[in-house]
Design an enzyme around this catalytic site. Sequence first.
Site, PDB file in Angstrom:
ATOM      1  N   PRO A 192      -2.854 -11.534  10.586  1.00 64.97           N
ATOM      2  CG  PRO A 192      -0.849 -11.831  11.730  1.00 64.97           C
ATOM      3  CD  PRO A 192      -1.499 -12.040  10.388  1.00 64.97           C
ATOM      4  CG  ASP A 193      -5.983  -6.194  14.110  1.00 67.50           C
ATOM      5  OD1 ASP A 193      -5.133  -5.541  14.757  1.00 67.50           O
ATOM      6  OD2 ASP A 193      -6.981  -5.681  13.581  1.00 67.50           O
ATOM      7  CB  ILE A 194       0.050  -6.316  14.688  1.00 67.37           C
ATOM      8  CG1 ILE A 194       0.432  -7.170  13.481  1.00 67.37           C
ATOM      9  CG2 ILE A 194       1.198  -6.180  15.670  1.00 67.37           C
ATOM     10  CD1 ILE A 194       1.469  -6.551  12.564  1.00 67.37           C
ATOM     11  CE  LYS A 210       8.374 -12.533 -13.716  1.00 63.62           C
ATOM     12  NZ  LYS A 210       9.074 -11.953 -14.823  1.00 63.62           N
ATOM     13  CE  LYS A 252     -10.841   0.739  12.244  1.00 67.72           C
ATOM     14  NZ  LYS A 252     -10.240   1.280  11.031  1.00 67.72           N
ATOM     15  CB  ALA A 254       2.459  -0.580  10.631  1.00 69.89           C
ATOM     16  CG  ASN A 313      -0.208  -0.060   2.509  1.00 69.57           C
ATOM     17  OD1 ASN A 313       0.505   0.873   2.843  1.00 69.57           O
ATOM     18  ND2 ASN A 313      -0.348  -1.157   3.261  1.00 69.57           N
ATOM     19  CE  LYS A 348      -8.415  -2.681  14.257  1.00 71.84           C
ATOM     20  NZ  LYS A 348      -7.387  -3.069  13.310  1.00 71.84           N
TER      21      LYS A 348
END
Length: 412
Positions: free
Chosen positions: A310-312, A293, A344, A279, A215, A348
Amino acid sequence: MTLSGKRILLIVGGGIAGYKALELIRVLRKRGASVRCILTKAAQEFVTPLSAASLSGDKAYTDLFSLTDEAEMGHIELSRDADLLVVAPATADLMAKMAHGFASDLASTALLATDKAVLIAPAMNVRMWEHPATKRNLAVLREDGVSVVGPDEGEMACGEFGFGRMAQPDAIADAAAALLSGGAASPAKPLAGCRALVTSGPTHEPIDPVRYIANRSSGKQGHAIARALAELGAEVTLVSGPVALADPPGVAVVKVETAAEMLAAVEARMPVDAAVFCAAVADWRVARAGDEKLKKTPGGPPSLGLVENPDILATIAKRTSGRPVLVVGFAAETEKVIEHAKAKLARKGCDWIVANDVSTPAGGTGVMGGDRNTVSIVTRDGVETWPILDKTAVAQRLAQRIAEQLKDRQWV
Ligand code: C5P
C-alpha cells in the site's frame, strides 16, 4: 528567512565550535542583522576579538570591568540594545552559569541582565551533553523560556560520535529568524499543541523467517525531522522501520517492520495536524512469505511472487475525513528531479514534496545513508531549492517551514 534590521548580541563560548561562530556572524549579517559580539575568556583561546570585530564590523566585548567598554557601552546596555541574544557555542559551562543565574563575567552578566529572547546553540562532547547535570540545566533553561537549536549528531573534534556538534550557522540563523518573526504566542515553541507524525527508515518485507527484502535507508533524515518538530513544541509520533539509531528525545516512537505494519501504525495515530512521510517503504512484498526457511532445491532458485505494498503517503493524503492539514512526502530522484516531484505531488495528493537529488556526486549528498542532502521543496505554488545541508539542518529548516505554514491555526 531575513533578519533585516535586527540587532543580535552574539555571545561566543569557549569551545572548538568557536570557529563556526565566525561563520555565524557572516551568515547573520548577510541576512540583514547587525551583530555585536561578546567573547568569554575561554572563547578567546579559539577566536580572537580581532577576527570577531572584523567580521561583525563592531568592537568585540570581552571584559566586565573594562573602563573603556563601560564608558562606551555599559554591560547592561549591551543586552538591552539587542533584539535577540544568541549564545553560540553554548558550552556546558555557560549553560550551567545561565541556569544558575551567575554573573561572574561579561557574558553571564549580559545574559542575566537581559529581558530579550535568548537562543542557545549548545556544543560539547557527547558525554558532557548527556550528563545528568547538563540535562538538568537544559531543562531549567527551557523552563526559563530559552530557545535551543541543535546540537547535531556526528563526529566530534575529540574523535567520539554522538550529539554535541554545534548546529550549522544557517540553522542557527533560521532559528533566530523564526524567534524574531513574532506573532506566535510562544515564539520558541511555535508548534506547541500541534500533533505531528513522521515515518522514517526502511521497511523489511519477509521472504521467509530469516530473509527479507529491504533497502539502504538509514532513517537519519526522518529521525532528524521528528526531533526538529519536537524541538519546536509539536507532539510527535515517529513510526520507524528497522534502523540503528537512538530514539530522538521527546518523541513517541512506534517500531514496525513491514509496510503493512507501518500503514496500520500510521492510521492508528490519525488524526494529526501535520504528517511527514520520509520512510523508504518497500514497493513490493512477497505475496506468500514462507513459514519455514526456504531450502535450496535442485530445480533452481524459488520464484518470489511479489505484490505491491500500500502507498502509505497517498492513503493518508487522499483521506476524505481526518486528513492532516499538511501532508509532506519525499521523492528521491536522479534526473528531472523537479518534474518528477511535481508529478508525484499530483499523483499522491500531498501538499509538499521534498525532492531529494540523489544524483549529486559532491560529498555523496543525497546518497542513502549519507549525512548531507540537497533538497527542493515543491508545492503547488512553486519550487524552493535549498543549499547542500546536513540532514539535521534540512530537518530544522523543514520544521521551521512547517511551523510558518501552520502559524495561523489554533490547535484543539
Ligand atoms: O513513490 P515513491 O516511493 O517515490 O514515493 C516516495 C514518497 O512516498 C515518500 O514520501 C515515501 O515515504 C512515501 N511512500 C509511502 N508508501 C509507499 C511508498 C512510498 O508512504 N508504499
